[in-house]
Design a protein around this motif. Structure first.
Motif, PDB file in Angstrom:
ATOM      1  N   HIS A  68     104.776  20.204  29.287  1.00  0.00           N
ATOM      2  CA  HIS A  68     105.914  21.212  29.097  1.00  0.00           C
ATOM      3  C   HIS A  68     105.430  22.012  27.876  1.00  0.00           C
ATOM      4  N   HIS A  69     105.526  21.094  26.595  1.00  0.00           N
ATOM      5  CA  HIS A  69     105.441  21.886  25.116  1.00  0.00           C
ATOM      6  C   HIS A  69     103.971  22.446  25.213  1.00  0.00           C
ATOM      7  N   THR A  70     103.076  21.785  25.694  1.00  0.00           N
ATOM      8  CA  THR A  70     101.795  22.417  25.507  1.00  0.00           C
ATOM      9  C   THR A  70     101.312  23.766  26.338  1.00  0.00           C
ATOM     10  N   VAL A  71     101.960  23.797  27.679  1.00  0.00           N
ATOM     11  CA  VAL A  71     101.979  24.774  28.353  1.00  0.00           C
ATOM     12  C   VAL A  71     102.731  26.055  27.745  1.00  0.00           C
ATOM     13  N   GLU A  72     103.856  25.655  27.445  1.00  0.00           N
ATOM     14  CA  GLU A  72     104.859  26.641  26.854  1.00  0.00           C
ATOM     15  C   GLU A  72     104.225  27.258  25.467  1.00  0.00           C
ATOM     16  N   ASP A  73     103.849  26.561  24.485  1.00  0.00           N
ATOM     17  CA  ASP A  73     103.141  26.984  23.265  1.00  0.00           C
ATOM     18  C   ASP A  73     101.924  27.853  23.476  1.00  0.00           C
ATOM     19  N   ILE A  74     101.162  27.441  24.413  1.00  0.00           N
ATOM     20  CA  ILE A  74     100.044  28.135  24.756  1.00  0.00           C
ATOM     21  C   ILE A  74     100.447  29.582  25.083  1.00  0.00           C
ATOM     22  N   GLY A  75     101.485  29.734  26.203  1.00  0.00           N
ATOM     23  CA  GLY A  75     101.919  30.905  26.533  1.00  0.00           C
ATOM     24  C   GLY A  75     102.222  31.798  25.471  1.00  0.00           C
ATOM     25  N   ILE A  76     103.065  31.230  24.591  1.00  0.00           N
ATOM     26  CA  ILE A  76     103.604  31.753  23.181  1.00  0.00           C
ATOM     27  C   ILE A  76     102.470  32.429  22.406  1.00  0.00           C
ATOM     28  N   CYS A  77     101.300  31.609  22.222  1.00  0.00           N
ATOM     29  CA  CYS A  77     100.243  31.965  21.474  1.00  0.00           C
ATOM     30  C   CYS A  77      99.402  33.009  22.203  1.00  0.00           C
ATOM     31  N   LEU A  78      99.211  33.033  23.358  1.00  0.00           N
ATOM     32  CA  LEU A  78      98.685  33.983  24.194  1.00  0.00           C
ATOM     33  C   LEU A  78      99.345  35.243  24.106  1.00  0.00           C
ATOM     34  N   GLY A  79     100.617  35.320  24.074  1.00  0.00           N
ATOM     35  CA  GLY A  79     101.476  36.507  24.223  1.00  0.00           C
ATOM     36  C   GLY A  79     101.448  37.147  22.834  1.00  0.00           C
ATOM     37  N   GLN A  80     101.241  36.375  21.733  1.00  0.00           N
ATOM     38  CA  GLN A  80     101.389  36.905  20.410  1.00  0.00           C
ATOM     39  C   GLN A  80     100.087  37.396  19.974  1.00  0.00           C
ATOM     40  N   THR A  81      98.987  37.081  20.377  1.00  0.00           N
ATOM     41  CA  THR A  81      97.599  37.572  20.146  1.00  0.00           C
ATOM     42  C   THR A  81      97.350  38.740  21.010  1.00  0.00           C
ATOM     43  N   LEU A  82      97.809  39.014  22.186  1.00  0.00           N
ATOM     44  CA  LEU A  82      97.640  40.086  23.082  1.00  0.00           C
ATOM     45  C   LEU A  82      98.494  41.262  22.256  1.00  0.00           C
ATOM     46  N   ARG A  83      99.685  41.060  22.037  1.00  0.00           N
ATOM     47  CA  ARG A  83     100.530  41.912  21.329  1.00  0.00           C
ATOM     48  C   ARG A  83      99.810  42.412  19.862  1.00  0.00           C
ATOM     49  N   GLU A  84      99.361  41.457  19.212  1.00  0.00           N
ATOM     50  CA  GLU A  84      98.570  41.950  18.084  1.00  0.00           C
ATOM     51  C   GLU A  84      97.223  42.787  18.299  1.00  0.00           C
ATOM     52  N   ALA A  85      96.543  42.362  19.151  1.00  0.00           N
ATOM     53  CA  ALA A  85      95.136  42.928  19.410  1.00  0.00           C
ATOM     54  C   ALA A  85      95.381  44.320  19.926  1.00  0.00           C
TER      55      ALA A  85
END
Length: 198
Positions: A68-85
């Motif tokens: 759970h934590h790994t999948v959730e946190d990768i989703g968080i990181c991917l979303g943040q990088t997309l928004r930044e990019a």
């Protein structure tokens, strides 16, 4: 986190996960995925290839508890990088609606790069797991991704018999839809919104 062009990277470390992730919107479909969740590795590879992004993920998490934590946190990181990019989002198409068949399964993904985070998720899988991966984590990943990217994301699995095929169709469709929605339309002056901002 930092952005250069339409790419960004992030390092996120908690008591539960340690993640480094780099995302390039204007890539060539190259992925370097290393996590403790093999099925997620496969899905992220599909997402990257079919979206023509570049994605690097190095993630370790407390999978001895569960994924759970790994999948959730990768989703968080991917979303943040997309928004930044995407930065100010000038010139993007903004919307996309894509259907992807995977053998007997059919998935639809509609995206609005809206700055209004929302996930609408309609999927019923025949099996609660694919291998050791729990299918409820698909929702967890997508919700955190949409929330952190601040996008409106609608995911509908219309039908299917094989759970692996159904989830695979979802990730391929997200890649294709995101590629279209983030692509630059030379006709767009500023951002595609009557508000003047996204």
């Amino acid at each position: 986190m930092q952005g250069a062009g339409r790419q960004a990277e992030i390092a996120r470390k908690t008591n539960e996960t340690d993640i480094r992730l780099a995302f390039n919107v204007d890539g060539t479909g190259v992925s370097e995925i290393e996590t403790d969740v093999p099925f997620l590795n496969h899905m992220l590879d599909l997402f990257t290839k079919h979206g023509q992004f570049d994605l690097k993920v190095d993630a370790k998490g407390d999978v001895e508890i569960d994924d759970h934590h790994t999948v959730e946190d990768i989703g968080i990181c991917l979303g943040q990088t997309l928004r930044e990019a995407l930065g100010d989002k000038k010139g993007i198409k903004r919307y996309a609606n894509v259907f992807i068949p995977m053998d007997e399964a059919l998935a639809q993904v509609a995206i609005d790069i809206s700055n209004r985070p929302h996930l609408e998720y309609r999927a019923q899988y025949p099996s609660a797991t694919v291998g050791s991966f729990t299918t409820e984590l698909v929702h967890e990943f997508l919700w955190k991704f949409a929330l952190e990217a601040r996008i409106t994301l609608h995911v509908i699995v219309h039908y299917g018999h094989n759970t692996h095929h159904m989830v695979e169709a979802v990730f391929k469709a997200i890649g294709r839809a995101l590629d279209e929605a983030t692509s630059i339309d030379p006709r767009v002056q500023g951002v595609p919104s009557t508000k003047g901002v996204l």
